[in-house]
Design an enzyme around this catalytic site. Structure first.
Site, PDB file in Angstrom:
ATOM      1  N   ASP A   1      14.005  55.937 -18.638  1.00  0.00           N
ATOM      2  CA  ASP A   1      15.273  55.273 -18.320  1.00  0.00           C
ATOM      3  C   ASP A   1      14.969  53.828 -17.945  1.00  0.00           C
ATOM      4  O   ASP A   1      14.924  53.454 -16.767  1.00  0.00           O
ATOM      5  CB  ASP A   1      15.936  56.011 -17.161  1.00  0.00           C
ATOM      6  CG  ASP A   1      17.191  55.307 -16.702  1.00  0.00           C
ATOM      7  OD1 ASP A   1      17.655  55.607 -15.577  1.00  0.00           O
ATOM      8  OD2 ASP A   1      17.692  54.444 -17.445  1.00  0.00           O
TER       9      ASP A   1
ATOM     10  N   ASP B   1      15.634  46.526 -20.278  1.00  0.00           N
ATOM     11  CA  ASP B   1      15.418  46.071 -21.657  1.00  0.00           C
ATOM     12  C   ASP B   1      14.047  45.416 -21.832  1.00  0.00           C
ATOM     13  O   ASP B   1      13.384  45.141 -20.838  1.00  0.00           O
ATOM     14  CB  ASP B   1      16.565  45.119 -22.052  1.00  0.00           C
ATOM     15  CG  ASP B   1      17.897  45.842 -21.952  1.00  0.00           C
ATOM     16  OD1 ASP B   1      18.755  45.409 -21.176  1.00  0.00           O
ATOM     17  OD2 ASP B   1      18.028  46.893 -22.610  1.00  0.00           O
TER      18      ASP B   1
HETATM   19  N1  LIG Z   1      19.989  54.465 -14.982  1.00  0.00           N
HETATM   20  C1  LIG Z   1      20.628  53.338 -15.605  1.00  0.00           C
HETATM   21  C2  LIG Z   1      19.620  52.321 -16.043  1.00  0.00           C
HETATM   22  C3  LIG Z   1      20.183  51.476 -17.177  1.00  0.00           C
HETATM   23  N2  LIG Z   1      19.272  51.344 -18.256  1.00  0.00           N
HETATM   24  C4  LIG Z   1      19.472  50.194 -19.119  1.00  0.00           C
HETATM   25  C5  LIG Z   1      20.094  49.020 -18.421  1.00  0.00           C
HETATM   26  C6  LIG Z   1      20.177  47.831 -19.355  1.00  0.00           C
HETATM   27  C7  LIG Z   1      20.980  48.163 -20.585  1.00  0.00           C
HETATM   28  N3  LIG Z   1      21.055  47.017 -21.449  1.00  0.00           N
HETATM   29  C8  LIG Z   1      21.676  47.253 -22.740  1.00  0.00           C
HETATM   30  C9  LIG Z   1      21.318  46.130 -23.679  1.00  0.00           C
HETATM   31  C10 LIG Z   1      21.971  46.330 -25.043  1.00  0.00           C
HETATM   32  N4  LIG Z   1      21.443  47.495 -25.700  1.00  0.00           N
HETATM   33  C11 LIG Z   1      20.392  49.365 -21.301  1.00  0.00           C
HETATM   34  C12 LIG Z   1      20.267  50.541 -20.348  1.00  0.00           C
END
Ligand SMILES: NCCCN[C@H]1CC[C@H](NCCCN)CC1
Length: 284
Positions: free
Chosen positions: A157, A160
């Site tokens: 999890d 980016d």
């Molecule tokens: N438990 C939640 C954590 C969130 N993970 C990431 C946070 C940043 C997000 N950017 C998306 C960028 C465009 N794909 C992706 C999920």
């Protein structure tokens, strides 16, 4: 007072904005800037280095899908590792499985854990499960230290590729994940947006096809507050008992009434891709 706009070189020329009611926290950890604000219509919002990580209103979509896509694909998960996920939302979802005996989580930034416990109690509730052990540190090192074949499932999890999570998108990391999984074990990683990052996804799929000799699939879901409104997941299994990600063997949605997003139909539907993505992902 005003609007938060998510401007980043990772999604040039576009920015999703949320109306701010009140800024609740601003800090700088050893790894990134951390901010929490009360939004007008999405509840509280967690932002790391200017990138939205989760909002109270739609976090269920991401946390439930990244967890139940892998865990509903194997019959009796017992030992699960979460890399990243310091907000605790994935832990909350993993804890729904009675078969699970041990949940390890390795999060590099302690400030994310502390801020989530303070401002997002319904997300950080995952830490209250007695099966959970928190390791604060680098996920790559943690996996390298894990004995081969330790885990039934690993959930990555991550944020980016720009920032602390950069190496979680590179080939050596996938190899360390594969080594830490049992035969027929599964991994699910945060795998960006088909609208924004087909090049990143193409590289990830290529690396996963070389390393994971079971099945390799890409799934996606809708999260309104992530750029382009969608987020994807790589679902991979190691050589061993076959895993069919598209047809869940676990029906967690039958017993878990508090699931707000995941169900077994949307599990199967998540693997249906638009042609422009199918062409790249299935061709690999
Ligand atoms: N438990 C939640 C954590 C969130 N993970 C990431 C946070 C940043 C997000 N950017 C998306 C960028 C465009 N794909 C992706 C999920």
């Amino acid at each position: 007072p005003g609007w938060f706009s998510e401007i980043s070189p990772m999604w040039p020329g576009e920015a999703h904005s949320l109306k701010i009611e009140k800024i609740l926290f601003q800090g700088k950890s050893d790894y990134q800037n951390v901010m929490v604000f009360q939004s007008a219509t999405y509840g509280k919002v967690l932002v790391l280095d200017g990138v939205i990580q989760l909002t109270e209103r739609d976090e269920c979509a991401y946390q439930e899908m990244i967890t139940h896509l892998p865990l509903c694909s194997i019959p009796n998960p017992k030992k699960v590792l979460v890399i990243g996920g310091g907000d605790g939302g994935v832990l909350r979802e993993v804890a729904r499985y009675a078969s699970i005996e041990k949940i390890d989580i390795c999060e590099i930034d302690k400030m994310v854990v502390d801020v989530s416990k303070q401002f997002f109690p319904d997300v950080a509730i995952g830490y209250e499960d007695p099966r959970v052990t928190l390791h604060v540190g680098d996920g790559v090192a943690f996996l390298k230290a894990a004995p081969a074949g330790t885990y039934d499932a690993v959930i990555v999890d991550s944020s980016d590729p720009i920032g602390p999570a950069k190496e979680l998108f590179e080939k050596p990391f996938f190899q360390t994940v594969a080594n830490a999984l049992r035969p027929g074990g599964v991994v699910c990683t945060q795998a960006e947006s088909i609208w924004l990052h087909m090049d990143i996804i193409e590289d990830i799929v290529e690396n996963c096809r070389e390393i994971f000799k079971g099945s390799v699939n890409y799934a996606w879901t809708t999260v309104p507050t992530y750029p382009s409104g969608v987020i994807g997941f790589m679902l991979c299994s190691t050589e061993g008992p076959a895993v069919d990600f598209k047809h869940p063997v676990n029906s967690i949605d039958a017993s878990e009434r508090s699931l707000r997003f995941y169900n077994s139909e949307i599990h199967t539907a998540a693997f249906c891709l638009p042609s422009f993505a199918k062409k790249v992902i299935d061709a690999k």
